[in-house]
Enzyme design. Structure first.
Site, PDB file in Angstrom:
ATOM      1  N   ASP A   1      -7.989  -5.396   0.130  1.00  0.00           N
ATOM      2  CA  ASP A   1      -8.507  -6.217  -0.964  1.00  0.00           C
ATOM      3  C   ASP A   1      -8.147  -7.685  -0.835  1.00  0.00           C
ATOM      4  OD1 ASP A   1      -9.854  -4.246  -2.404  1.00  0.00           O
ATOM      5  OD2 ASP A   1      -7.946  -3.458  -3.117  1.00  0.00           O
TER       6      ASP A   1
ATOM      7  N   HIS B   1       0.848  -1.189   0.000  1.00  0.00           N
ATOM      8  CA  HIS B   1       0.000   0.000   0.000  1.00  0.00           C
ATOM      9  C   HIS B   1       0.882   1.236   0.000  1.00  0.00           C
ATOM     10  CE1 HIS B   1      -3.204   2.784   1.050  1.00  0.00           C
ATOM     11  NE2 HIS B   1      -4.025   1.845   0.614  1.00  0.00           N
TER      12      HIS B   1
HETATM   13  N1  CMC Z   1       4.166  -7.571  -4.848  1.00  0.00           N
HETATM   14  C1  CMC Z   1       5.489  -7.539  -5.023  1.00  0.00           C
HETATM   15  N2  CMC Z   1       6.244  -6.432  -4.868  1.00  0.00           N
HETATM   16  C2  CMC Z   1       5.613  -5.311  -4.510  1.00  0.00           C
HETATM   17  C3  CMC Z   1       4.214  -5.254  -4.309  1.00  0.00           C
HETATM   18  C4  CMC Z   1       3.488  -6.444  -4.486  1.00  0.00           C
HETATM   19  N3  CMC Z   1       2.167  -6.454  -4.304  1.00  0.00           N
HETATM   20  N4  CMC Z   1       3.855  -4.009  -3.958  1.00  0.00           N
HETATM   21  C5  CMC Z   1       4.966  -3.277  -3.956  1.00  0.00           C
HETATM   22  N5  CMC Z   1       6.045  -4.074  -4.279  1.00  0.00           N
HETATM   23  C6  CMC Z   1       7.454  -3.656  -4.336  1.00  0.00           C
HETATM   24  C7  CMC Z   1       7.711  -2.848  -5.611  1.00  0.00           C
HETATM   25  O1  CMC Z   1       8.140  -3.690  -6.657  1.00  0.00           O
HETATM   26  C8  CMC Z   1       8.761  -1.893  -5.140  1.00  0.00           C
HETATM   27  O2  CMC Z   1       9.995  -2.579  -5.156  1.00  0.00           O
HETATM   28  P1  CMC Z   1      11.372  -1.760  -5.453  1.00  0.00           P
HETATM   29  O3  CMC Z   1      11.497  -0.760  -4.344  1.00  0.00           O
HETATM   30  O4  CMC Z   1      12.421  -2.830  -5.426  1.00  0.00           O
HETATM   31  O5  CMC Z   1      11.173  -1.133  -6.796  1.00  0.00           O
HETATM   32  C9  CMC Z   1       8.411  -1.622  -3.679  1.00  0.00           C
HETATM   33  O6  CMC Z   1       7.678  -2.774  -3.242  1.00  0.00           O
HETATM   34  C10 CMC Z   1       7.553  -0.394  -3.467  1.00  0.00           C
HETATM   35  O7  CMC Z   1       6.438  -0.505  -4.337  1.00  0.00           O
HETATM   36  P2  CMC Z   1       5.810   0.707  -5.147  1.00  0.00           P
HETATM   37  O8  CMC Z   1       5.154   0.183  -6.378  1.00  0.00           O
HETATM   38  O9  CMC Z   1       6.826   1.789  -5.292  1.00  0.00           O
HETATM   39  O10 CMC Z   1       4.724   1.180  -4.112  1.00  0.00           O
HETATM   40  P3  CMC Z   1       3.545   2.134  -4.453  1.00  0.00           P
HETATM   41  O11 CMC Z   1       3.251   2.835  -3.199  1.00  0.00           O
HETATM   42  O12 CMC Z   1       3.806   2.937  -5.668  1.00  0.00           O
HETATM   43  O13 CMC Z   1       2.359   1.116  -4.864  1.00  0.00           O
HETATM   44  C11 CMC Z   1       0.556  -0.388  -4.690  1.00  0.00           C
HETATM   45  C12 CMC Z   1       1.357   0.716  -3.984  1.00  0.00           C
HETATM   46  C13 CMC Z   1      -0.688  -0.702  -3.859  1.00  0.00           C
HETATM   47  C14 CMC Z   1       0.095   0.089  -6.072  1.00  0.00           C
HETATM   48  C15 CMC Z   1       1.452  -1.654  -4.829  1.00  0.00           C
HETATM   49  O14 CMC Z   1       1.843  -2.110  -3.544  1.00  0.00           O
HETATM   50  C16 CMC Z   1       0.767  -2.772  -5.605  1.00  0.00           C
HETATM   51  O15 CMC Z   1       0.849  -2.800  -6.832  1.00  0.00           O
HETATM   52  N6  CMC Z   1       0.073  -3.725  -4.897  1.00  0.00           N
HETATM   53  C17 CMC Z   1      -0.713  -4.736  -5.571  1.00  0.00           C
HETATM   54  C18 CMC Z   1      -2.073  -4.144  -5.999  1.00  0.00           C
HETATM   55  C19 CMC Z   1      -3.007  -3.966  -4.827  1.00  0.00           C
HETATM   56  O16 CMC Z   1      -3.153  -4.846  -3.974  1.00  0.00           O
HETATM   57  N7  CMC Z   1      -3.683  -2.817  -4.793  1.00  0.00           N
HETATM   58  C20 CMC Z   1      -4.713  -2.503  -3.774  1.00  0.00           C
HETATM   59  C21 CMC Z   1      -4.301  -1.377  -2.877  1.00  0.00           C
HETATM   60  S1  CMC Z   1      -5.368  -1.261  -1.440  1.00  0.00           S
HETATM   61  C22 CMC Z   1      -6.877  -0.721  -2.058  1.00  0.00           C
HETATM   62  C23 CMC Z   1      -6.868   0.708  -2.342  1.00  0.00           C
HETATM   63  O17 CMC Z   1      -6.976   1.503  -1.392  1.00  0.00           O
HETATM   64  O18 CMC Z   1      -6.700   1.077  -3.515  1.00  0.00           O
END
Ligand code: CMC
Length: 430
Positions: A364, A307
């Site tokens: 989720d 998140h």
């Molecule tokens: N699986 C594997 N690696 C992950 C995941 C995941 N679900 N989420 C983040 N990471 C890694 C990502 O690859 C990155 O690694 P690095 O620093 O080596 O590049 C690091 O963790 C930070 O991730 P980020 O993408 O920079 O984090 P963000 O804050 O931009 O993204 C997120 C947040 C929710 C989009 C992401 O965690 C994700 O894609 N999760 C899966 C989709 C999901 O479950 N979404 C629902 C969110 S909760 C409902 C809502 O409120 O929307």
């Protein structure tokens, strides 16, 4: 004496005002930065940008805290209802007995949709995604209420718009479902409460009139309460962005529904179930998928994990995990998908990659398993999220529109394209 921070830029020094929120959150107020310095700030994904002051929801992502109008989410789930939480979010305080009775009466009064709209549903192909139908229908509702579209409407008209939408979106969602399964539309019943009515419209057939039992109704209440608001997330920011042009609430919510649809946001609940089903179909080896999620050469991510704000357990996921156990036991459902989810969660919570990056299950991860046990089809999961998020979107739109200092949202950019060069006629191009 107001606090300031000092910014040294080339040979000049600037004082930047410091803002502090009621829970101690700190910000640099850069509203006049460009005017004073010629610089803008660059913050792709807005991870460090506060877009507004808001008194609706407080999140402390490091501590796993979520509060609506100062009340903890766990307490609201235990003691309140989705209708009361909707009032709390939209109007800023818990309602008195009279206020609550009036609110519920208004919501109930607006629960019919124009008969003409029924033909809109039947014009969609049967396989249409209900999120597409829902966002189109919410915008289409506006054509029946031209008197409610004025940007500077009275407080009374605003309340009319709000209660109409709260009531009718639930009907539109149920109709979208009925369309997708080819069944006749079912209307609300005056003696049922808001959520029982929704389930009644979804699951009643000519053969069987459906009434949810107490645990099912309470579970839906809790599901909707935990989804009701989450401050400046992607869809709420979209509602604010669209509303900032003084577009009406119907248009703003319709845009919010579209933003919610994506798998990185509300669409994740559908993506989680699809992922768990894929793991099951592949022999149930959850460790293989955990490794894939860590492999940077693979685009695969563990859906329902991570998140932007929480760097701790998402309190919403904790609440829903407990309900998952209760609902499956109550309905006597033995779902192998739930076993895979539990094993995956346990493995991820002790895995170095997930621990170091502070990736925990989010809301989720467990919501989809509950919806599945309630017989809600997978492509309706994000619609359920949208219904829950409705009061939050409305509360933010209202807060913004009532702010005398409101400005149209219009970010800037740093241009990285071609610099000025002359037009080349086609015959001279290589
Ligand atoms: N699986 C594997 N690696 C992950 C995941 C995941 N679900 N989420 C983040 N990471 C890694 C990502 O690859 C990155 O690694 P690095 O620093 O080596 O590049 C690091 O963790 C930070 O991730 P980020 O993408 O920079 O984090 P963000 O804050 O931009 O993204 C997120 C947040 C929710 C989009 C992401 O965690 C994700 O894609 N999760 C899966 C989709 C999901 O479950 N979404 C629902 C969110 S909760 C409902 C809502 O409120 O929307």
């Amino acid at each position: 004496m107001p606090k300031t921070a000092t910014l040294q830029l080339e040979d000049n020094t600037f004082e930047i005002p410091v803002i502090e929120g009621s829970e101690g959150e700190k910000a640099l107020d850069i509203t006049r930065l460009r005017q004073q310095t010629g610089y803008i700030t660059l913050d792709s994904g807005y991870g460090n940008t506060g877009a507004c002051l808001s008194s609706i929801t407080f999140i402390d992502g490091d501590e796993g805290i979520l509060r609506y109008r100062g009340i903890d989410i766990t307490e609201l789930c235990e003691k309140s209802t989705f209708m009361e939480v909707s009032y709390l979010l939209i109007y800023g305080h818990l309602p008195s007995t009279d206020e609550f009775a009036r609110f519920k009466e208004r919501v109930h009064y607006h629960s019919l949709i124009h008969e003409d709209m029924k033909s809109f549903f039947t014009s969609y192909p049967g396989h249409a995604h209900p999120m597409a139908i829902l966002s189109a229908m919410v915008c289409s509702l506006s054509v029946y209420h031209p008197e409610l579209l004025q940007p500077d409407q009275s407080a009374e008209d605003r309340d009319q718009t709000i209660t109409r939408l709260l009531s009718k979106v639930r009907v539109l969602a149920a109709f979208a479902y009925k369309r997708s399964v080819g069944e006749a539309f079912v209307y609300t019943k005056p003696e049922l409460d808001y959520l029982s009515n929704f389930l009644h419209m979804m699951f009643t057939t000519p053969m069987n009139e459906y009434f949810p039992d107490e645990l099912i109704r309470k579970t839906l209440d809790v599901l909707f309460i935990v989804h009701a608001d989450h401050e400046q997330n992607c869809s709420t920011s979209t509602v604010r962005m669209v509303g900032s042009s003084k577009a009406n609430l119907f248009a703003s919510l319709s845009a919010g529904i579209c933003a919610l649809w994506g798998p990185l946001h509300g669409g994740a609940n559908q993506a989680v179930i699809e992922m768990l089903e894929a793991i099951y179909a592949d022999g149930g080896n959850h460790k293989k998928y955990l490794e894939m999620a860590k492999d940077k050469s693979s685009p695969f991510r563990l859906m329902g994990f991570g998140h932007r704000v929480y760097r701790n357990y998402d309190p919403r996921a904790q609440i829903l995990k407990a309900y998952c156990d209760k609902v499956l036991a109550h309905l006597g459902v033995r779902d192998p998908i739930f076993d895979i989810a539990k094993a995956l969660e346990e493995a991820a919570l002790t895995d170095d990659y997930f621990v170091e990056k502070k990736l925990y299950p989010n809301v989720d991860f467990y919501s989809g398993i509950i919806y599945r046990a309630l017989n809600i089809p997978t492509n309706m999961f994000t619609v359920m999220f949208a219904l829950g998020r409705l009061p939050g979107w409305i509360a933010h739109w209202k807060e913004m529109i009532e702010d005398p200092g409101m400005k149209i949202a219009r970010p800037r950019q740093i241009y990285t394209g071609e610099i000025l060069h002359p037009y080349a006629p086609i015959e001279q191009r290589t």
